[in-house]
Design an enzyme around this catalytic site. Structure first.
Site, PDB file in Angstrom:
ATOM      1  N   ASP A  96      48.229  45.061  32.304  1.00 14.90           N
ATOM      2  CA  ASP A  96      49.085  44.032  31.719  1.00 14.90           C
ATOM      3  C   ASP A  96      49.571  44.505  30.347  1.00 14.90           C
ATOM      4  O   ASP A  96      50.741  44.365  29.992  1.00 14.90           O
ATOM      5  CB  ASP A  96      48.316  42.709  31.548  1.00 14.90           C
ATOM      6  CG  ASP A  96      47.522  42.300  32.786  1.00 14.90           C
ATOM      7  OD1 ASP A  96      46.927  43.180  33.417  1.00 14.90           O
ATOM      8  OD2 ASP A  96      47.490  41.107  33.111  1.00 14.90           O
ATOM      9  N   HIS A 139      50.409  34.318  31.714  1.00 14.40           N
ATOM     10  CA  HIS A 139      50.149  35.743  31.845  1.00 14.40           C
ATOM     11  C   HIS A 139      51.434  36.435  31.398  1.00 14.40           C
ATOM     12  O   HIS A 139      52.473  36.177  31.957  1.00 14.40           O
ATOM     13  CB  HIS A 139      49.947  36.082  33.323  1.00 14.40           C
ATOM     14  CG  HIS A 139      48.556  36.421  33.712  1.00 14.40           C
ATOM     15  ND1 HIS A 139      47.526  35.522  33.646  1.00 14.40           N
ATOM     16  CD2 HIS A 139      48.026  37.568  34.213  1.00 14.40           C
ATOM     17  CE1 HIS A 139      46.424  36.110  34.093  1.00 14.40           C
ATOM     18  NE2 HIS A 139      46.694  37.352  34.436  1.00 14.40           N
ATOM     19  N   ASP A 147      44.738  39.046  29.384  1.00  9.48           N
ATOM     20  CA  ASP A 147      45.578  38.715  30.539  1.00  9.48           C
ATOM     21  C   ASP A 147      46.007  37.254  30.507  1.00  9.48           C
ATOM     22  O   ASP A 147      47.120  36.919  30.850  1.00  9.48           O
ATOM     23  CB  ASP A 147      44.836  39.018  31.849  1.00  9.48           C
ATOM     24  CG  ASP A 147      43.488  38.310  31.935  1.00  9.48           C
ATOM     25  OD1 ASP A 147      42.939  37.943  30.877  1.00  9.48           O
ATOM     26  OD2 ASP A 147      42.979  38.136  33.050  1.00  9.48           O
ATOM     27  N   GLU A 151      51.426  33.981  35.968  1.00 11.97           N
ATOM     28  CA  GLU A 151      50.763  35.152  36.544  1.00 11.97           C
ATOM     29  C   GLU A 151      51.419  35.565  37.864  1.00 11.97           C
ATOM     30  O   GLU A 151      51.551  36.740  38.163  1.00 11.97           O
ATOM     31  CB  GLU A 151      49.289  34.808  36.810  1.00 11.97           C
ATOM     32  CG  GLU A 151      48.519  35.909  37.512  1.00 11.97           C
ATOM     33  CD  GLU A 151      47.027  35.595  37.606  1.00 11.97           C
ATOM     34  OE1 GLU A 151      46.667  34.412  37.635  1.00 11.97           O
ATOM     35  OE2 GLU A 151      46.238  36.553  37.647  1.00 11.97           O
ATOM     36  N   TRP A 183      46.515  50.980  35.019  1.00 14.81           N
ATOM     37  CA  TRP A 183      45.640  50.235  34.096  1.00 14.81           C
ATOM     38  C   TRP A 183      45.034  51.246  33.103  1.00 14.81           C
ATOM     39  O   TRP A 183      45.335  51.212  31.923  1.00 14.81           O
ATOM     40  CB  TRP A 183      44.555  49.473  34.874  1.00 14.81           C
ATOM     41  CG  TRP A 183      44.973  48.077  35.264  1.00 14.81           C
ATOM     42  CD1 TRP A 183      44.481  46.922  34.736  1.00 14.81           C
ATOM     43  CD2 TRP A 183      45.954  47.675  36.234  1.00 14.81           C
ATOM     44  NE1 TRP A 183      45.095  45.833  35.305  1.00 14.81           N
ATOM     45  CE2 TRP A 183      46.008  46.267  36.228  1.00 14.81           C
ATOM     46  CE3 TRP A 183      46.816  48.360  37.087  1.00 14.81           C
ATOM     47  CZ2 TRP A 183      46.865  45.537  37.055  1.00 14.81           C
ATOM     48  CZ3 TRP A 183      47.674  47.637  37.910  1.00 14.81           C
ATOM     49  CH2 TRP A 183      47.693  46.255  37.884  1.00 14.81           C
ATOM     50  N   ARG A 194      41.505  30.614  31.855  1.00 14.82           N
ATOM     51  CA  ARG A 194      40.395  30.600  32.807  1.00 14.82           C
ATOM     52  C   ARG A 194      39.240  31.475  32.314  1.00 14.82           C
ATOM     53  O   ARG A 194      39.302  32.048  31.220  1.00 14.82           O
ATOM     54  CB  ARG A 194      40.882  31.068  34.184  1.00 14.82           C
ATOM     55  CG  ARG A 194      41.265  32.517  34.243  1.00 14.82           C
ATOM     56  CD  ARG A 194      41.725  32.887  35.656  1.00 14.82           C
ATOM     57  NE  ARG A 194      42.140  34.264  35.728  1.00 14.82           N
ATOM     58  CZ  ARG A 194      43.235  34.683  36.368  1.00 14.82           C
ATOM     59  NH1 ARG A 194      44.031  33.818  36.974  1.00 14.82           N
ATOM     60  NH2 ARG A 194      43.516  35.949  36.404  1.00 14.82           N
ATOM     61  N   ASP A 195      38.223  31.599  33.118  1.00 20.89           N
ATOM     62  CA  ASP A 195      37.052  32.384  32.698  1.00 20.89           C
ATOM     63  C   ASP A 195      37.346  33.866  32.918  1.00 20.89           C
ATOM     64  O   ASP A 195      36.770  34.520  33.778  1.00 20.89           O
ATOM     65  CB  ASP A 195      35.807  31.943  33.486  1.00 20.89           C
ATOM     66  CG  ASP A 195      36.006  32.033  34.988  1.00 20.89           C
ATOM     67  OD1 ASP A 195      37.149  32.322  35.419  1.00 20.89           O
ATOM     68  OD2 ASP A 195      35.034  31.842  35.729  1.00 20.89           O
ATOM     69  N   GLU A 196      38.280  34.376  32.126  1.00 21.50           N
ATOM     70  CA  GLU A 196      38.631  35.782  32.244  1.00 21.50           C
ATOM     71  C   GLU A 196      38.965  36.314  30.853  1.00 21.50           C
ATOM     72  O   GLU A 196      38.136  36.888  30.197  1.00 21.50           O
ATOM     73  CB  GLU A 196      39.786  35.967  33.230  1.00 21.50           C
ATOM     74  CG  GLU A 196      40.024  37.422  33.544  1.00 21.50           C
ATOM     75  CD  GLU A 196      40.349  37.690  34.999  1.00 21.50           C
ATOM     76  OE1 GLU A 196      40.535  36.742  35.764  1.00 21.50           O
ATOM     77  OE2 GLU A 196      40.411  38.871  35.364  1.00 21.50           O
TER      78      GLU A 196
HETATM   79  C1  BGC Z   1      43.887  39.657  35.806  1.00 17.61           C
HETATM   80  C2  BGC Z   1      45.073  40.541  35.774  1.00 17.61           C
HETATM   81  C3  BGC Z   1      44.536  41.941  35.853  1.00 17.61           C
HETATM   82  C4  BGC Z   1      43.935  42.037  37.212  1.00 17.61           C
HETATM   83  C5  BGC Z   1      43.544  43.367  37.677  1.00 17.61           C
HETATM   84  C6  BGC Z   1      43.271  39.790  37.143  1.00 17.61           C
HETATM   85  O1  BGC Z   1      42.236  38.930  37.362  1.00 17.61           O
HETATM   86  O2  BGC Z   1      44.180  38.363  35.467  1.00 17.61           O
HETATM   87  O3  BGC Z   1      46.019  40.259  34.870  1.00 17.61           O
HETATM   88  O4  BGC Z   1      45.394  42.934  35.513  1.00 17.61           O
HETATM   89  O5  BGC Z   1      42.916  41.109  37.404  1.00 17.61           O
HETATM   90  O6  BGC Z   1      44.106  43.514  38.855  1.00 17.61           O
END
Ligand code: BGC
Length: 914
Positions: free
Chosen positions: A508, A790, A495, A769, A564, A499-501
């Site tokens: 996406d 994003h 995504d 994003e 998703w 960041r911490d993701e």
């Molecule tokens: C992400 C999104 C992802 C979403 C789910 C977010 O934190 O960055 O891109 O699809 O969470 O809703």
């Protein structure tokens, strides 16, 4: 006839016959690939697929037959002896997805291959350039070594404390080769990510291998040919194993060790000597290990490197490793070892800063002018022990300092402690950041622009597209969305990179995938990721919200979200449409049907409403909440439709019928539940209309009414969009298909909030994003969720290619074998130039408008055909290369349709004018 007689006689006959055959002029065979990769090493697909591209400037050139020769050695290969496979002359115009059908391929086999083709007149081509692939280690028993680790106490991972991980282990092993070598291959993997050297030379350009998979289920290995790196006599392996996705921080849970905590290495070198004997060097307890100058290194947190601890020559022969400890053999994992099927992550571009400022005394900020994923190379001179700190950010605060609040728990900080000897150059080993700005503090002296160099990394998916037009803002948008793709296609489609993701969010991925195929060849990339998706499917059949999954109980419920989870259907379908890939369908068919059953079981009344996981709705829309059950049901219907097509093209006729019926039934219920008699869609959001129209869920007589309501909705918002991630993907394509291309152009060219143009006006160099990531009124959005890289809203790239440039797939033919060229003049665009290197070769569409006249220059690759729409009131006004188009060479007029003259054309270059 006995095999050997065939083997001996066939090439001879072939040679005799080809000598006497007419030679094809102006026909080149290029881009030979095996499993979508050029000359891949160590694959584990036992019946790999082969492909090539034909190039010719002759109109209407095509392939009428081909012959593939696969040999096990160079001698046979030279003599056209296909001892592994000689397909014989196959009458076919197919150039891709051709399944190897020769001898069984065992581990390590090197396969040399070439192809001959016969052209439209039956003349034979020169043979293609020689190509090859090698097989990897196919059986578990092929691996002779043990996994090795360093015997240190590993701190347990307490969530929330963000403590750095332990220093990564450094390994070395000296070995002697006492005879001349003909071939040497190393197979290597790790729990963690490795960096490998031989005699001090880096092996492979890939970073972050083995790449991200669910390491509990499968671990990918890499194969390198290291023949030229070895010498007779003593040699040394060096390897460092960083944390990476295996043991480092991942996601937002501030948790290390998502798959395990102890980094370990597995390696096997196989040497073939000139005299036919072999030698094996494998990881085992004879390897030595030590900590080194990397104090910690983590994908999210960054790297701390103390150059005073450098160990010069640690991976060369003369190094004294007396102080190193023996490596310990550790338990082998339960996970399968598999070859990496996709292009590795590599450093792709270097970027020099465009600016350097000093917003506070001693705080220097470098601006790369481009938001990238990667790291910075630092050049510095100073005293031993001086610590230089690099922090990374996508945006600046109003005072010119870097804005890091949106990184959340990702520290994204590299620190370098100088050893104090001359110029020192530092690049981190096992981390990447998402950034445009680099803050440098603690710098001894005055830095200059050469202090920092941006290193951009991404999965090395080949670049296949380009798009330019007369509108600078649209060009910037295209650039931004390709940078979004680069920055986020790092082993998996993530995504965001900062960041911490950084997870493989499925929504996406699916909404952007078609746009992605116009920029890069993502066939191998998604072949790999679909395996991650299937690995992440729950026992009940739910696809996850992101793949790979993490071994974290708190995240187990992240599954089944509409739009998703549906990526599990949409990705294989897109691979089929764009690359003609039916194997991906067959491979994941069972998983896809399990997903379909899972939804049906929860929703027997055909409205997808039951809470069986997450439902994010139309994520990040602007004050427009599309009913979640509507969105979910629309996607379910869409899945059913795609399943029925995929069943059909893979010969599953009963299932094709079943899914088509399911689609019809869901559609009927959808109409009852969500479509009002005047064509309005419940909730009356743009996304509601878009999904219903795009997914064919509205009775045909009401479609134009619904489109009218959609248009009205946009008008009421002063001609602005209000869609989130999901709707945005369908916005301009649906408007165009429903006859509102003027509105689509208006949305494209808007520069007021919310729009693509708005972010560009605020200096965006990637896709944000959120539409309101930063606004003049409010400044930054909530840092809790505000990435500036994003790609999801970049899905508009699909519309730029398919509609504006007009390069599209035929609705009924996969893989651009038959192409549709339908340019869409509009907005105030004066010209558009676009190209796509498809699986069948280079497609080009360029149009320009001058004094109301359109010129359309196109290229249709050899061995394909196209339907072309040239805007015109009457066919008689259309010329091709200066002559009336109807009747020009390779051109057949078929009809007038909605203000266009429609032609069927053969391959070649054309210039139409109305
Ligand atoms: C992400 C999104 C992802 C979403 C789910 C977010 O934190 O960055 O891109 O699809 O969470 O809703």
């Amino acid at each position: 006839m006995k095999r050997w007689i065939i083997a001996a006689v066939c090439p001879l006959l072939f040679l005799l016959s080809t000598c006497s055959e007419k030679k094809a002029a102006d026909l080149e065979i290029t881009n030979l690939r095996c499993e979508y990769l050029k000359n891949p090493l160590g694959i584990d697909v036992v019946q790999p697929r082969l492909s090539w591209v034909l190039e010719s400037s002759v109109r209407g050139q095509k392939q009428t037959a081909y012959r593939i020769i696969v040999s096990s050695n160079e001698e046979n290969f030279k003599r056209n002896r296909g001892d592994l496979w000689d397909s014989g002359k196959i009458k076919s115009d197919r150039t891709n997805q051709i399944v190897y059908n020769g001898q069984i391929l065992h581990s390590r086999k090197k396969c040399y291959w070439k192809v001959f083709v016969w052209d439209k007149d039956g003349a034979i081509s020169e043979n293609s350039k020689p190509s090859f692939w090698t097989m990897g280690l196919l059986a578990d028993e092929d691996w002779k070594g043990s996994w090795v680790a360093m015997d240190t106490a590993i701190p347990s991972s307490k969530p929330q404390d963000l403590a750095p991980g332990p220093p990564p282990p450094w390994f070395r092993r000296a070995f002697t080769l006492d005879k001349p070598v003909t071939r040497a291959t190393v197979y290597v993997t790790a729990r963690g990510i490795f960096r490998l050297t031989i005699n001090g030379n880096r092996i492979g350009k890939d970073v972050f291998a083995p790449e991200w998979t669910d390491y509990n289920k499968r671990i990918q290995y890499r194969t390198y040919d290291v023949t030229s790196k070895l010498k007779q006599g003593e040699n040394v392996f060096g390897a460092i194993v960083g944390d990476g996705w295996y043991s480092g921080y991942l996601g937002w849970r501030k948790q290390r060790g998502n798959y395990g905590l102890k980094n370990s290495l597995l390696l096997q070198l196989e040497v073939e000597y000139e005299d036919g004997t072999r030698k094996l060097v494998v990881t085992d307890g004879t390897w030595r290990c030590s900590e080194g100058p990397i104090i910690s290194s983590d994908l999210l947190m960054g790297e701390h490197y103390d150059a005073r601890k450098d160990m010069p020559g640690w991976d060369t022969v003369d190094f004294d490793d007396r102080d190193w400890k023996p490596a310990v053999e550790v338990k082998k994992p339960m996970a399968k070892l598999v070859a990496q099927p996709s292009e590795p992550v590599k450093v792709a571009t270097f970027i020099n800063p465009v600016d350097m400022t000093e917003p506070k005394k001693g705080v220097y900020v470098f601006d790369l002018g481009q938001n990238i994923s990667g790291w910075a190379r630092l050049r510095v001179r100073g005293g031993a022990g001086t610590q230089v700190t690099l922090r990374f950010a996508e945006r600046l605060n109003p005072d010119g300092t870097i804005y890091t609040a949106n990184l959340r728990g990702a520290k994204a900080t590299d620190t370098y402690v100088l050893k104090g000897k001359g110029e020192e150059v530092f690049e981190p080993h096992f981390t990447f950041h998402g950034f445009q700005y680099v803050e440098v503090t603690g710098f001894p002296g005055q830095p200059d622009k050469d202090t920092i160099l941006g290193c951009a990394v991404h999965s090395a998916t080949p670049l296949v597209g380009s798009f330019t037009c007369s509108h600078p803002m649209v060009n910037k948008l295209y650039e931004n969305l390709t940078w979004g793709q680069r920055g986020n296609y790092i082993s998996v489609p993530t995504d965001c990179p900062q960041r911490d993701e950084r997870l493989g969010w499925m929504g996406d991925a699916q909404i952007f995938i078609r746009a992605a195929t116009f920029n890069m060849d993502v066939a191998a990339f998604f072949t790999k990721w679909m395996v991650d998706v299937e690995d992440a499917q729950s026992e009940k059949g739910a696809f996850p919200d992101f793949a790979p999954r993490l071994k974290d109980k708190a995240l187990m419920g992240f599954e089944a979200a509409p739009a998703w989870g549906d990526a599990g259907i949409i990705v294989p379908w897109t691979m089929y449409r764009v690359y003609g890939d039916t194997r991906i369908i067959a491979k994941h068919w069972k998983a896809m049907t399990r997903w379909m059953d899972f939804i049906k079981e929860a929703n027997p009344n055909l409205i997808r409403r039951k809470k069986v996981g997450n439902n994010y709705g139309d994520w990040l829309s602007i004050k427009a909440d599309t009913p979640k059950d509507l969105l979910a049901t629309a996607y379910w219907a869409f899945d059913a439709k795609l399943m029925s097509i995929m069943a059909k093209v893979t010969g599953r006729s009963d299932e094709a019928f079943y899914y088509d019926k399911l689609f019809q039934n869901i559609k009927a219920v959808f109409q009852k539940e969500f479509v009002l008699p005047d064509g309005r869609i419940r909730g009356e959001t743009q996304t509601g209309y878009l999904l219903a129209l795009a997914m064919d869920l509205i009775p045909s007589k009401l479609r134009s009414n619904s489109a009218g309501h959609l248009m009205e909705n946009i008008r009421k918002k002063d001609w602005h969009l209000s869609t989130g991630f999901v709707g945005a993907g369908y916005l301009n394509p649906v408007l165009t298909q429903m006859g509102y291309s003027d509105v689509a152009y208006r949305l494209l060219l808007n520069e007021t909030f919310p729009s693509w143009g708005y972010s560009i006006k605020q200096g965006a160099t990637t896709i944000w994003e959120r539409w309101d990531g930063w606004t003049e009124e409010k400044g930054f959005q909530n840092p809790g969720m505000n990435s500036f890289n994003h790609y999801a809203f970049g899905s508009v790239g699909e519309w730029l290619f398919r509609f504006v440039a007009g390069i599209d797939l035929d609705p009924d033919v996969a893989g651009y074998k038959h192409i549709r060229i339908r340019p869409l003049p509009g907005g105030d665009l004066e010209f558009v130039q676009a190209e796509l290197n498809s699986i069948h070769g280079r497609i080009r569409s360029e149009w320009k408008i001058r004094e109301g006249k359109i010129t359309l220059n196109i290229t249709i690759p050899a061995n394909t055909t196209a339907t072309v729409f040239v805007p015109a009131e009457d066919v008689s006004q259309v010329m091709e290369s200066g002559k009336p188009a109807a009747g020009a060479e390779g051109v057949k007029f078929v009809r007038m349709e909605k203000g266009s003259a429609v032609f069927e054309i053969d391959s070649g270059n054309y210039s139409f004018r109305n």
